[in-house]
Design an enzyme around this catalytic site. Structure first.
Site, PDB file in Angstrom:
ATOM      1  N   CYS A  63       0.795  -1.316   0.164  1.00 11.19           N
ATOM      2  CA  CYS A  63      -0.030  -0.076   0.275  1.00 11.19           C
ATOM      3  C   CYS A  63       0.854   1.223   0.010  1.00 11.19           C
ATOM      4  O   CYS A  63       0.605   2.154  -0.837  1.00 11.19           O
ATOM      5  CB  CYS A  63      -0.999  -0.078   0.955  1.00 11.19           C
ATOM      6  SG  CYS A  63      -0.053  -0.073   2.994  1.00 11.19           S
TER       7      CYS A  63
ATOM      8  N   HIS B 220      -2.709   0.761   7.021  1.00  7.02           N
ATOM      9  CA  HIS B 220      -3.006   0.784   5.693  1.00  7.02           C
ATOM     10  C   HIS B 220      -3.195   2.510   5.035  1.00  7.02           C
ATOM     11  O   HIS B 220      -3.552   3.103   5.732  1.00  7.02           O
ATOM     12  CB  HIS B 220      -4.236   0.046   5.353  1.00  7.02           C
ATOM     13  CG  HIS B 220      -4.480  -0.332   3.924  1.00  7.02           C
ATOM     14  ND1 HIS B 220      -3.724  -0.886   3.139  1.00  7.02           N
ATOM     15  CD2 HIS B 220      -5.853  -0.239   3.103  1.00  7.02           C
ATOM     16  CE1 HIS B 220      -3.927  -0.931   1.938  1.00  7.02           C
ATOM     17  NE2 HIS B 220      -5.398  -0.467   1.933  1.00  7.02           N
TER      18      HIS B 220
ATOM     19  N   HIS C  39      -5.646   1.923  -3.670  1.00  7.95           N
ATOM     20  CA  HIS C  39      -4.877   1.333  -2.903  1.00  7.95           C
ATOM     21  C   HIS C  39      -4.547   0.209  -3.376  1.00  7.95           C
ATOM     22  O   HIS C  39      -5.092  -0.506  -4.221  1.00  7.95           O
ATOM     23  CB  HIS C  39      -5.574   1.304  -1.384  1.00  7.95           C
ATOM     24  CG  HIS C  39      -6.881   0.271  -1.361  1.00  7.95           C
ATOM     25  ND1 HIS C  39      -6.891  -0.827  -0.439  1.00  7.95           N
ATOM     26  CD2 HIS C  39      -7.903  -0.005  -2.175  1.00  7.95           C
ATOM     27  CE1 HIS C  39      -8.100  -1.428  -0.376  1.00  7.95           C
ATOM     28  NE2 HIS C  39      -8.591  -0.996  -1.545  1.00  7.95           N
TER      29      HIS C  39
END
Length: 201
Positions: free
Chosen positions: A106, A159, A171
């Site tokens: 990510c 994240h 993402h």
């Protein structure tokens, strides 16, 4: 004409994907992240070799193209370089610790997009990124802002993604690679922590 079967298969695949929004975890936990149910329609704009077709030169047509491919309603004022770059990364597989088109995690995805679009070098981890951005409220998010997630109060950020429009963000998810997902999905709605803006000037 030879590409028609490919386009039909891609369309069928996208339609079926909307019926399967989560993947069971090996532990049976209900907190598993959604799979690529909201991945973009990028495959519909590619030829058999995976080479992406040219984006329309006309501004309005280009925005329509990006909006359809990313699943968002654009106002034609968004950064086209950002939209194009995000679209180019859609479908890249997830690979922890990497940041290339062969695989990225990510934060690797976010750092590469920001480097390519803005020439800005961000911190490599999502936690470091969070400490270096200007925090903005969820209802004030703009295209290009970063969205951060954590698994409950007191837990570390784990994240990060790039906000697009209409509650959608791009993402790299461990369960599906680079995709577009919605902040309204139960998993992301529950784990959303904050949004941040990178000063690009």
């Amino acid at each position: 004409m030879k590409n028609i079967p490919l386009y039909c298969l891609a369309a069928a695949s996208m339609a079926l994907s909307f019926f399967f929004e989560t993947t069971p975890s090996s532990s049976g936990s209900s907190s598993s992240a959604p799979i690529a149910a909201e991945a973009s329609l990028l495959s519909l704009f590619s030829d058999e070799d995976g080479k992406k077709h040219d984006v329309p030169a006309n501004d309005s047509a280009a925005y329509d193209y990006y909006g359809q491919a990313l699943g968002v309603n654009l106002t034609h004022t968004e950064n086209k370089d950002l939209l194009r770059t995000v679209l180019d990364w859609i479908g890249t597989p997830y690979r922890y610790g990497s940041n290339s088109k062969k695989g990225t995690d990510c934060s690797g995805f976010v750092t590469r997009v920001y480097q390519e679009v803005y020439g800005i070098t961000l911190q490599r981890s999502s936690r470091s990124m969070f400490s270096s951005v200007k925090h903005v409220s969820k209802d004030a998010m703009e295209t290009g802002d970063l969205v951060f997630f954590r698994r409950g109060p007191g837990q570390p950020i784990y994240h990060v993604g790039i906000y697009l429009k209409d509650g959608k963000f791009a993402h790299s998810a461990c369960s599906g690679g680079v995709m577009v997902s919605s902040l309204n999905q139960q998993y992301y709605h529950r784990n959303f922590y904050a949004a941040g803006r990178v000063e690009t000037n």
